[in-house]
Design a protein around this motif. Structure first.
Motif, PDB file in Angstrom:
ATOM      1  N   TYR A  90       0.834  -1.208   0.000  1.00 58.83           N
ATOM      2  CA  TYR A  90       0.000   0.000   0.000  1.00 58.83           C
ATOM      3  C   TYR A  90       0.872   1.263   0.000  1.00 58.83           C
ATOM      4  CZ  TYR A  90      -3.418   3.461   1.562  1.00 58.83           C
ATOM      5  OH  TYR A  90      -4.203   4.587   1.661  1.00 58.83           O
ATOM      6  N   LYS A  91       1.936   1.240   0.802  1.00 57.19           N
ATOM      7  CA  LYS A  91       2.848   2.391   0.864  1.00 57.19           C
ATOM      8  C   LYS A  91       3.486   2.662  -0.497  1.00 57.19           C
ATOM      9  CE  LYS A  91       5.920   3.155   4.033  1.00 57.19           C
ATOM     10  NZ  LYS A  91       6.998   2.883   5.018  1.00 57.19           N
ATOM     11  N   PHE A  92       3.894   1.590  -1.167  1.00 57.47           N
ATOM     12  CA  PHE A  92       4.501   1.751  -2.494  1.00 57.47           C
ATOM     13  C   PHE A  92       3.488   2.307  -3.485  1.00 57.47           C
ATOM     14  CE2 PHE A  92       5.500  -0.178  -6.716  1.00 57.47           C
ATOM     15  CZ  PHE A  92       6.580   0.638  -6.998  1.00 57.47           C
ATOM     16  N   TYR A  93       2.249   1.845  -3.409  1.00 53.78           N
ATOM     17  CA  TYR A  93       1.205   2.353  -4.298  1.00 53.78           C
ATOM     18  C   TYR A  93       1.019   3.860  -4.098  1.00 53.78           C
ATOM     19  CZ  TYR A  93      -3.290   3.167  -6.483  1.00 53.78           C
ATOM     20  OH  TYR A  93      -4.286   3.677  -7.270  1.00 53.78           O
ATOM     21  N   LYS A  94       1.034   4.296  -2.847  1.00 47.19           N
ATOM     22  CA  LYS A  94       0.896   5.721  -2.544  1.00 47.19           C
ATOM     23  C   LYS A  94       2.073   6.519  -3.098  1.00 47.19           C
ATOM     24  CE  LYS A  94      -3.060   6.192  -0.605  1.00 47.19           C
ATOM     25  NZ  LYS A  94      -4.064   7.019  -1.280  1.00 47.19           N
ATOM     26  N   GLN A  95       3.271   5.914  -3.090  1.00 48.54           N
ATOM     27  CA  GLN A  95       4.459   6.587  -3.636  1.00 48.54           C
ATOM     28  C   GLN A  95       4.321   6.797  -5.138  1.00 48.54           C
ATOM     29  OE1 GLN A  95       7.637   3.994  -2.144  1.00 48.54           O
ATOM     30  NE2 GLN A  95       8.547   5.768  -1.179  1.00 48.54           N
ATOM     31  N   THR A  96       3.765   5.802  -5.826  1.00 47.40           N
ATOM     32  CA  THR A  96       3.596   5.931  -7.276  1.00 47.40           C
ATOM     33  C   THR A  96       2.586   7.030  -7.612  1.00 47.40           C
ATOM     34  OG1 THR A  96       1.873   4.216  -7.368  1.00 47.40           O
ATOM     35  CG2 THR A  96       4.150   3.504  -7.717  1.00 47.40           C
ATOM     36  N   LYS A 104      14.696  13.128 -12.733  1.00 48.00           N
ATOM     37  CA  LYS A 104      15.321  11.816 -12.909  1.00 48.00           C
ATOM     38  C   LYS A 104      15.444  11.099 -11.567  1.00 48.00           C
ATOM     39  CE  LYS A 104      19.677   9.782 -14.222  1.00 48.00           C
ATOM     40  NZ  LYS A 104      21.058  10.055 -14.591  1.00 48.00           N
ATOM     41  N   ASN A 105      15.758  11.865 -10.521  1.00 48.01           N
ATOM     42  CA  ASN A 105      15.939  11.262  -9.195  1.00 48.01           C
ATOM     43  C   ASN A 105      14.668  10.587  -8.691  1.00 48.01           C
ATOM     44  OD1 ASN A 105      18.599  11.989  -8.996  1.00 48.01           O
ATOM     45  ND2 ASN A 105      18.215  13.866  -7.863  1.00 48.01           N
ATOM     46  N   SER A 106      13.514  11.238  -8.939  1.00 50.89           N
ATOM     47  CA  SER A 106      12.253  10.639  -8.483  1.00 50.89           C
ATOM     48  C   SER A 106      11.945   9.370  -9.260  1.00 50.89           C
ATOM     49  CB  SER A 106      11.099  11.642  -8.609  1.00 50.89           C
ATOM     50  OG  SER A 106      10.870  11.970  -9.961  1.00 50.89           O
ATOM     51  N   LEU A 107      12.359   9.342 -10.535  1.00 44.97           N
ATOM     52  CA  LEU A 107      12.165   8.142 -11.346  1.00 44.97           C
ATOM     53  C   LEU A 107      13.067   7.011 -10.849  1.00 44.97           C
ATOM     54  CD1 LEU A 107      10.811   6.770 -13.710  1.00 44.97           C
ATOM     55  CD2 LEU A 107      12.559   7.700 -15.210  1.00 44.97           C
ATOM     56  N   TRP A 108      14.310   7.332 -10.490  1.00 46.41           N
ATOM     57  CA  TRP A 108      15.226   6.335  -9.923  1.00 46.41           C
ATOM     58  C   TRP A 108      14.658   5.764  -8.621  1.00 46.41           C
ATOM     59  CZ3 TRP A 108      18.599   3.208 -11.641  1.00 46.41           C
ATOM     60  CH2 TRP A 108      19.463   3.551 -12.678  1.00 46.41           C
ATOM     61  N   LYS A 109      14.098   6.646  -7.826  1.00 44.15           N
ATOM     62  CA  LYS A 109      13.527   6.220  -6.546  1.00 44.15           C
ATOM     63  C   LYS A 109      12.387   5.232  -6.773  1.00 44.15           C
ATOM     64  CE  LYS A 109      11.744   7.940  -2.163  1.00 44.15           C
ATOM     65  NZ  LYS A 109      11.274   9.097  -1.398  1.00 44.15           N
ATOM     66  N   GLU A 113      12.334   1.318  -5.690  1.00 44.70           N
ATOM     67  CA  GLU A 113      11.233   0.868  -4.829  1.00 44.70           C
ATOM     68  C   GLU A 113      10.458  -0.272  -5.490  1.00 44.70           C
ATOM     69  OE1 GLU A 113      10.061   1.579  -1.738  1.00 44.70           O
ATOM     70  OE2 GLU A 113      11.849   2.779  -1.392  1.00 44.70           O
ATOM     71  N   LEU A 114      10.303  -0.190  -6.815  1.00 41.08           N
ATOM     72  CA  LEU A 114       9.616  -1.246  -7.547  1.00 41.08           C
ATOM     73  C   LEU A 114      10.396  -2.556  -7.452  1.00 41.08           C
ATOM     74  CD1 LEU A 114       7.465  -2.382  -9.463  1.00 41.08           C
ATOM     75  CD2 LEU A 114       8.760  -1.406 -11.383  1.00 41.08           C
ATOM     76  N   ARG A 115      11.722  -2.471  -7.649  1.00 41.89           N
ATOM     77  CA  ARG A 115      12.574  -3.658  -7.544  1.00 41.89           C
ATOM     78  C   ARG A 115      12.507  -4.252  -6.133  1.00 41.89           C
ATOM     79  NH1 ARG A 115      13.788  -6.510 -11.944  1.00 41.89           N
ATOM     80  NH2 ARG A 115      14.533  -5.206 -13.631  1.00 41.89           N
ATOM     81  N   LEU A 116      12.534  -3.377  -5.146  1.00 45.36           N
ATOM     82  CA  LEU A 116      12.453  -3.824  -3.752  1.00 45.36           C
ATOM     83  C   LEU A 116      11.126  -4.517  -3.482  1.00 45.36           C
ATOM     84  CD1 LEU A 116      13.764  -3.771  -0.874  1.00 45.36           C
ATOM     85  CD2 LEU A 116      12.585  -1.605  -0.527  1.00 45.36           C
ATOM     86  N   ASN A 117      10.045  -3.952  -4.015  1.00 45.25           N
ATOM     87  CA  ASN A 117       8.720  -4.532  -3.813  1.00 45.25           C
ATOM     88  C   ASN A 117       8.549  -5.849  -4.567  1.00 45.25           C
ATOM     89  OD1 ASN A 117       6.440  -2.957  -2.233  1.00 45.25           O
ATOM     90  ND2 ASN A 117       7.917  -1.469  -2.987  1.00 45.25           N
ATOM     91  N   ASN A 194      15.148   0.942 -18.956  1.00 47.61           N
ATOM     92  CA  ASN A 194      15.565   1.379 -20.297  1.00 47.61           C
ATOM     93  C   ASN A 194      15.498   2.897 -20.430  1.00 47.61           C
ATOM     94  OD1 ASN A 194      16.012  -1.239 -21.110  1.00 47.61           O
ATOM     95  ND2 ASN A 194      13.995  -1.490 -22.038  1.00 47.61           N
ATOM     96  N   ILE A 195      14.434   3.499 -19.895  1.00 49.19           N
ATOM     97  CA  ILE A 195      14.291   4.965 -19.947  1.00 49.19           C
ATOM     98  C   ILE A 195      15.436   5.625 -19.188  1.00 49.19           C
ATOM     99  CG2 ILE A 195      12.867   6.915 -19.169  1.00 49.19           C
ATOM    100  CD1 ILE A 195      10.413   5.049 -19.725  1.00 49.19           C
TER     101      ILE A 195
END
Length: 201
Positions: A90-96, A104-109, A113-117, A194-195
């Motif tokens: 749920y926390k990750f969904y809220k982050q997205t 770029k930094n927010s995209l890296w984050k 987070e996606l990989r971690l999840n 890729n992006i």
């Protein structure tokens, strides 16, 4: 160098300055993130419903009431583990939802987070295995008991077949969890990667 010379030099340079595609790529990255959100919206209620339905297995499989304590201790542990995972989900969904695609930094984050999840998702699936093995064990035990048999009465080759079947079932479940994770989120993670690589280049 006076003002006229500066003006002349400016005019001589190519006025069509190439703006890097980084901004456009960051905007494009919103697309895979929206897909991730859609997948999560479908999966979150389905997971909660599945956990609730698992609580009715003893009734569905007609376990004797003496086995309820064994089943529900295991089920309680599963619910605790599931609650921790679902909270992270749920926390990750809220982050997205907060991602704007402007840096770029927010995209890296989001990517990390996606990989971690994804790793957490797989671990969650693996942690559910003991509960399902207990459920299968109780089911087999009760099936044999109804036929007036006991595990010790089974022929050696039947016991070996049973052990092999459980091993194959466990391995199949592990592989299916990995493939399911890749199917739901792997492609989106690769697209984001890729992006980011294109931006770096």
């Amino acid at each position: 160098m006076n003002l006229d010379q500066l003006k002349e030099q400016w005019n001589n340079e190519d006025s069509n300055v190439h703006i890097p595609d980084a901004i456009e790529q960051l905007k494009e990255s919103k697309h895979p993130i929206e897909k991730i959100q859609k997948s999560m919206k479908k999966e979150f209620p389905a997971q909660i419903l599945a956990i609730i339905l698992i609580g009715f297995f003893p009734l569905q499989f007609k376990f004797p009431s003496s086995q309820y304590i064994i089943y529900y201790i295991s089920y309680t542990m599963m619910v605790v583990i599931s609650s921790y995972y679902l909270f992270g989900f749920y926390k990750f969904y809220k982050q997205t939802e907060l991602y704007t695609g402007n840096t770029k930094n927010s995209l890296w984050k989001i990517y990390h987070e996606l990989r971690l999840n994804m790793e957490r998702y797989q671990s969650f699936g693996f942690l559910l295995l003991p509960h399902f093995l207990i459920t299968i064990g109780l089911f087999i035990y009760n099936t044999l008991e109804k036929k007036g048999k006991d595990l010790t009465e089974l022929a050696t080759h039947t016991q070996i077949y049973l052990i092999i079947a459980v091993l194959i079932g466990t391995l199949s479940l592990l592989v299916s969890i990995v493939l399911w994770t890749k199917y739901f989120y792997g492609a989106h993670a690769k697209q984001l990667e890729n992006i980011l690589n294109e931006i770096d280049e």
